[in-house]
Design a protein around this motif. Structure first.
Motif, short mmCIF file in Angstrom:
data_model
loop_
_atom_site.label_atom_id
_atom_site.label_comp_id
_atom_site.label_asym_id
_atom_site.label_seq_id
_atom_site.Cartn_x
_atom_site.Cartn_y
_atom_site.Cartn_z
N PHE A 193 58.35 145.01 12.93
CA PHE A 193 59.11 146.32 12.85
C PHE A 193 60.26 146.52 11.43
O PHE A 193 59.76 144.91 10.88
CB PHE A 193 60.36 145.96 14.30
CG PHE A 193 59.95 145.56 15.03
CD1 PHE A 193 59.33 146.72 15.98
CD2 PHE A 193 59.37 144.14 15.78
CE1 PHE A 193 58.89 146.57 16.91
CE2 PHE A 193 58.91 144.50 17.39
CZ PHE A 193 58.01 145.11 18.37
N VAL A 194 60.64 146.83 11.20
CA VAL A 194 61.08 147.71 10.05
C VAL A 194 61.75 148.60 10.57
O VAL A 194 61.33 149.56 11.26
CB VAL A 194 60.92 147.80 8.93
CG1 VAL A 194 60.10 147.27 8.90
CG2 VAL A 194 60.32 149.09 9.04
N LEU A 195 63.25 148.45 10.11
CA LEU A 195 63.99 149.89 10.49
C LEU A 195 65.28 149.83 8.89
O LEU A 195 65.62 148.81 8.36
CB LEU A 195 65.04 149.22 11.76
CG LEU A 195 66.27 149.97 11.78
CD1 LEU A 195 66.00 151.10 12.68
CD2 LEU A 195 66.69 149.08 13.13
N PRO A 196 65.66 150.95 8.79
CA PRO A 196 66.33 151.27 7.17
C PRO A 196 68.23 150.72 8.56
O PRO A 196 68.32 150.54 9.01
CB PRO A 196 66.42 152.76 6.92
CG PRO A 196 64.32 153.18 8.07
CD PRO A 196 64.63 152.15 9.04
N VAL A 197 68.48 150.88 7.04
CA VAL A 197 70.00 150.10 7.29
C VAL A 197 70.48 151.41 8.25
O VAL A 197 71.74 151.05 8.79
CB VAL A 197 71.14 149.76 6.17
CG1 VAL A 197 72.38 149.49 6.39
CG2 VAL A 197 70.46 148.07 6.28
N TRP A 214 68.44 140.87 14.74
CA TRP A 214 66.61 141.62 15.54
C TRP A 214 67.08 142.50 16.41
O TRP A 214 65.74 142.47 16.65
CB TRP A 214 66.83 139.60 15.54
CG TRP A 214 65.20 139.19 16.04
CD1 TRP A 214 63.99 139.70 14.78
CD2 TRP A 214 64.49 139.28 17.07
NE1 TRP A 214 63.05 139.64 15.22
CE2 TRP A 214 63.22 139.20 17.14
CE3 TRP A 214 65.38 139.25 18.39
CZ2 TRP A 214 62.30 139.13 17.94
CZ3 TRP A 214 64.65 138.58 19.35
CH2 TRP A 214 63.12 138.84 19.14
N HIS A 215 67.96 141.99 17.78
CA HIS A 215 67.67 142.57 18.62
C HIS A 215 67.63 144.29 18.43
O HIS A 215 66.54 145.20 18.70
CB HIS A 215 69.25 142.77 19.77
CG HIS A 215 68.61 141.20 20.39
ND1 HIS A 215 69.90 140.49 20.67
CD2 HIS A 215 68.34 140.06 20.44
CE1 HIS A 215 70.10 139.33 21.05
NE2 HIS A 215 68.86 139.29 20.89
N VAL A 216 68.26 144.71 17.95
CA VAL A 216 68.23 145.80 16.89
C VAL A 216 66.76 146.24 16.32
O VAL A 216 66.71 147.54 16.68
CB VAL A 216 69.72 146.35 16.08
CG1 VAL A 216 69.62 147.93 15.46
CG2 VAL A 216 71.16 146.22 16.19
N LEU A 217 66.60 145.39 16.02
CA LEU A 217 65.04 145.33 14.76
C LEU A 217 64.60 145.51 15.98
O LEU A 217 63.51 146.67 16.02
CB LEU A 217 65.39 144.37 13.42
CG LEU A 217 63.96 144.36 13.01
CD1 LEU A 217 63.28 145.18 12.60
CD2 LEU A 217 63.73 142.60 12.94
N VAL A 218 64.20 144.56 17.15
CA VAL A 218 62.93 145.01 17.80
C VAL A 218 63.84 146.44 18.61
O VAL A 218 62.08 146.95 19.25
CB VAL A 218 63.02 143.87 18.90
CG1 VAL A 218 62.06 143.57 19.49
CG2 VAL A 218 62.99 142.20 18.58
N ARG A 219 64.48 146.46 18.81
CA ARG A 219 64.73 147.13 19.75
C ARG A 219 63.94 149.47 19.35
O ARG A 219 64.13 149.93 19.87
CB ARG A 219 66.28 147.83 20.17
CG ARG A 219 66.32 148.62 21.55
CD ARG A 219 65.55 149.05 22.54
NE ARG A 219 65.99 150.05 24.04
CZ ARG A 219 65.59 151.35 22.65
NH1 ARG A 219 64.91 151.49 22.03
NH2 ARG A 219 66.05 152.34 23.44
N PHE A 220 65.34 149.22 17.75
CA PHE A 220 64.87 150.31 17.08
C PHE A 220 63.68 150.55 16.84
O PHE A 220 63.75 151.26 15.69
CB PHE A 220 66.31 150.64 16.53
CG PHE A 220 67.35 150.71 18.01
CD1 PHE A 220 67.41 152.37 18.26
CD2 PHE A 220 68.47 150.19 18.21
CE1 PHE A 220 67.81 152.30 19.73
CE2 PHE A 220 68.91 150.62 19.39
CZ PHE A 220 68.70 151.93 20.04
N GLY A 221 63.71 150.26 15.64
CA GLY A 221 62.83 149.74 14.18
C GLY A 221 61.56 150.23 14.75
O GLY A 221 60.90 150.42 15.76
#
Length: 112
Positions: free
Chosen positions: A32-36, A102-109
């Motif tokens: 997973f990747v997610l922009p800031v 990390w939770h945010v990354l996994v949820r929204f990435g």
């Protein structure tokens, strides 16, 4: 199961070595990747978006997105360079916030 953001890193090499040594399969998931700017302050709290920006600025490359390896480098730094994080309060709180990032990354990435 390992995150592909660790491929080509010392951590990734250690994982490959352990899998070989102990004879278990190592699988890389999609990651997973997610922009800031897509870090949701409602999901794990308002402390997480500024932490994500700080982690990216301190441990990422320009234009990079948050991934598991980036969070891992920051977490290691909390332990090895506590003075770098002293303004955030106790190390345990910062580590908890990194876990929440990390939770945010996994949820929204997005897929790596």
């Amino acid at each position: 199961m390992a995150d592909p953001s660790f491929r080509g890193t010392a951590c990734g090499a250690a994982l490959v070595g352990l899998a070989r040594r102990y004879g278990f399969p190592l699988h890389w998931h999609r990651g997973f990747v997610l922009p800031v700017d897509r870090i949701d302050p409602e999901f794990r709290g308002p402390a997480i978006p500024p932490l994500a920006a700080r982690v990216l600025a301190g441990f990422g490359r320009p234009g990079a997105r948050v991934d598991a390896a980036l969070i891992g480098r920051a977490a290691a730094s909390v332990v090895t360079e506590p003075g770098r994080w002293a303004d955030r309060g106790p190390a345990a709180v910062t580590l908890q916030h990194l876990k929440q990032l990390w939770h945010v990354l996994v949820r929204f990435g997005e897929a790596y």
